[in-house]
Motif scaffolding. Structure first.
Motif, PDB file in Angstrom:
ATOM      1  N   ILE A  80       0.846  -1.194   0.000  1.00  0.00           N
ATOM      2  CA  ILE A  80       0.000   0.000   0.000  1.00  0.00           C
ATOM      3  C   ILE A  80       0.883   1.247   0.000  1.00  0.00           C
ATOM      4  CG2 ILE A  80      -1.792   1.212   1.319  1.00  0.00           C
ATOM      5  CD1 ILE A  80      -2.599  -1.869   2.025  1.00  0.00           C
ATOM      6  N   ILE A  81       1.214   1.657  -1.209  1.00  0.00           N
ATOM      7  CA  ILE A  81       2.122   2.783  -1.413  1.00  0.00           C
ATOM      8  C   ILE A  81       1.485   3.762  -2.386  1.00  0.00           C
ATOM      9  CG2 ILE A  81       4.382   3.464  -2.350  1.00  0.00           C
ATOM     10  CD1 ILE A  81       5.319   0.620  -1.651  1.00  0.00           C
ATOM     11  N   ASP A 136      -7.944  -6.410   3.178  1.00  0.00           N
ATOM     12  CA  ASP A 136      -8.276  -5.687   4.410  1.00  0.00           C
ATOM     13  C   ASP A 136      -8.294  -4.176   4.177  1.00  0.00           C
ATOM     14  OD1 ASP A 136      -8.535  -8.012   5.795  1.00  0.00           O
ATOM     15  OD2 ASP A 136      -6.485  -8.005   6.604  1.00  0.00           O
ATOM     16  N   PHE A 137      -7.358  -3.725   3.353  1.00  0.00           N
ATOM     17  CA  PHE A 137      -7.303  -2.292   3.061  1.00  0.00           C
ATOM     18  C   PHE A 137      -8.581  -1.836   2.351  1.00  0.00           C
ATOM     19  CE2 PHE A 137      -5.766   1.128   0.025  1.00  0.00           C
ATOM     20  CZ  PHE A 137      -5.832   2.142   0.962  1.00  0.00           C
ATOM     21  N   LYS A 138      -9.005  -2.591   1.358  1.00  0.00           N
ATOM     22  CA  LYS A 138     -10.229  -2.230   0.620  1.00  0.00           C
ATOM     23  C   LYS A 138     -11.441  -2.169   1.556  1.00  0.00           C
ATOM     24  CE  LYS A 138      -9.138  -4.056  -3.980  1.00  0.00           C
ATOM     25  NZ  LYS A 138      -9.468  -5.166  -4.904  1.00  0.00           N
ATOM     26  N   MET A 139     -11.475  -3.113   2.479  1.00  0.00           N
ATOM     27  CA  MET A 139     -12.554  -3.152   3.457  1.00  0.00           C
ATOM     28  C   MET A 139     -12.544  -1.865   4.298  1.00  0.00           C
ATOM     29  SD  MET A 139     -14.795  -5.372   4.138  1.00  0.00           S
ATOM     30  CE  MET A 139     -16.086  -5.233   5.342  1.00  0.00           C
ATOM     31  N   ALA A 140     -11.336  -1.454   4.722  1.00  0.00           N
ATOM     32  CA  ALA A 140     -11.208  -0.246   5.541  1.00  0.00           C
ATOM     33  C   ALA A 140     -11.646   0.997   4.760  1.00  0.00           C
ATOM     34  CB  ALA A 140      -9.762  -0.089   6.021  1.00  0.00           C
ATOM     35  N   GLU A 156      -0.237   3.452   8.427  1.00  0.00           N
ATOM     36  CA  GLU A 156      -1.311   2.682   9.048  1.00  0.00           C
ATOM     37  C   GLU A 156      -1.498   1.328   8.372  1.00  0.00           C
ATOM     38  OE1 GLU A 156      -4.949   4.962   9.269  1.00  0.00           O
ATOM     39  OE2 GLU A 156      -6.168   3.209   9.775  1.00  0.00           O
ATOM     40  N   PHE A 157      -1.304   1.283   7.056  1.00  0.00           N
ATOM     41  CA  PHE A 157      -1.561   0.027   6.331  1.00  0.00           C
ATOM     42  C   PHE A 157      -0.280  -0.671   5.883  1.00  0.00           C
ATOM     43  CE2 PHE A 157      -5.527   2.353   6.104  1.00  0.00           C
ATOM     44  CZ  PHE A 157      -6.417   1.374   6.514  1.00  0.00           C
ATOM     45  N   ASP A 158       0.833  -0.297   6.496  1.00  0.00           N
ATOM     46  CA  ASP A 158       2.106  -0.946   6.187  1.00  0.00           C
ATOM     47  C   ASP A 158       1.984  -2.437   6.524  1.00  0.00           C
ATOM     48  OD1 ASP A 158       4.728  -1.315   5.496  1.00  0.00           O
ATOM     49  OD2 ASP A 158       5.489  -0.809   7.497  1.00  0.00           O
ATOM     50  N   GLY A 159       2.204  -3.296   5.540  1.00  0.00           N
ATOM     51  CA  GLY A 159       2.145  -4.743   5.787  1.00  0.00           C
ATOM     52  C   GLY A 159       0.738  -5.341   5.729  1.00  0.00           C
TER      53      GLY A 159
END
Ligand code: TRP
Length: 334
Positions: free
Chosen positions: A233-234, A271-275, A263-266
């Motif tokens: 996530i960059i 999960d990111f899309k959900m957030a 916050e989304f490193d790793g």
């Protein structure tokens, strides 16, 4: 100028449904302008009929758009939100300005060429003179600033040319409008083709998040958002899908880009899309609740529609009377 304030005028089509791109890129910023400027936001239903419309649908969408603007936070007592068809001065000035616009100028408009190609069965005169009506919209209010997207810059340029031409014949009648460039308007991209701007008329409904999408739909669309396969996530131009999602998340939560990256490193894309989906659901919730309330309050919305049409008519007629006099129409007998 009205009461010492500069005038902002914008028009919007009631085609399609507003997206988070319209909201985050424009609408949200307009709310901050209401004290510094005198603002007019016109639902341009007369422009809409240049392509065939279903009458009941058009009426419904026009009202929905107006209600959505109020639900999004534009105070209808400070911002004059109204229907173009309720203020006859638009049509009257449009006729006059049409006599000061050249066929050659209108033939060069790229939107006309595009729409004529797309609606080849209905290349009507209104489609051709569309930019003249738009010029009338703007010039009626002596607008200083016009917030427009790239696709409308050519029309604004034409408006300036028409106004300048009229002024050079008759003296200073019209204010020459300038484009209003928002200080930090976000450019939200399509969820399916992230190199393209999110559009309210995209054929693929998964490409856009509409302001009235329910939470499940929002989450589902983000889950399906097109990304890449590198799973980091960059914020980078080489990763347009992820870049767009980071941006949407950042604006929805009020966080900075770097903060979001950390916050989304790793964290994985799923999960990111959900957030991001949840952040947008939270962003839209108050707006949707307000919309539902307003929708039920018919008398309130009707009152706004009437009062704003009167307010807009007052300013528009001031300009129209001046123009009619300049071109030599006989004085009205009172
Ligand atoms: N043509 C504009 C569009 O399609 C809508 C519009 C009509 C407009 N009149 C206007 C925009 C006046 C700004 C000012 O987006």
């Amino acid at each position: 100028m009205i009461d010492g304030k500069k005038v902002i005028f914008s028009g919007m089509q009631a085609t399609g449904t507003l997206t988070i791109g319209n909201y985050l890129g424009a609408l949200k910023n307009w709310i901050k302008l209401e004290n510094e400027y005198e603002c007019f936001y016109c639902v341009v239903d007369m422009h809409s009929i240049t392509v065939r419309q279903d009458p009941a649908e058009l009426r419904k969408r026009a009202r929905s758009l107006l209600t959505l603007y109020i639900a999004a936070g534009l105070n209808p007592e400070k911002n004059c939100i109204y229907y173009q068809s309720h203020v006859s001065a638009h049509a009257e000035l449009s006729w006059i300005l049409g006599c000061y616009t050249y066929m050659g100028e209108l033939s060069r408009m790229t939107q006309f060429k595009d729409k004529a190609a797309k609606h080849s069965e209905n290349i009507n005169a209104g489609l051709f003179t569309y930019p003249v009506l738009m010029a009338a919209d703007i010039l009626l209010f002596q607008a200083d600033l016009v917030p427009v997207g790239n696709d409308q810059k050519q029309h604004l340029e034409l408006t300036r040319d028409i106004a300048g031409r009229f002024n050079s014949i008759y003296g200073d009648v019209f204010t020459i409008p300038e484009p209003y460039i928002a200080k930090q308007g976000a450019r939200i991209m399509s969820l399916q083709e992230p190199t393209k701007k999110m559009s309210k008329t995209d054929e693929n409904p998964n490409a856009s998040i509409y302001l009235l999408d329910d939470p499940d739909t929002v989450i589902r669309k983000f889950k399906r958002a097109v990304t890449d396969s590198d799973n980091r996530i960059i914020y980078s131009d080489e990763k347009p899908g992820i870049k767009n999602l980071i941006e949407i998340y950042a604006i929805s939560t009020g966080k900075g880009i770097e903060e979001v990256e950390k916050e989304f490193d790793g964290v994985g894309y799923g999960d990111f899309k959900m957030a991001v989906g949840e952040a947008v659901v939270n962003l839209l919730k108050p707006l949707q609740e307000r919309y539902r309330e307003l929708e039920k309050d018919k008398a309130y919305i009707d009152g706004i529609i009437k009062a704003n049409a009167e307010k807009a008519s007052y300013y528009a007629n001031k300009t129209l009377r001046k123009v009619q006099k300049k071109v030599g129409f006989p004085e009205r007998i009172r």
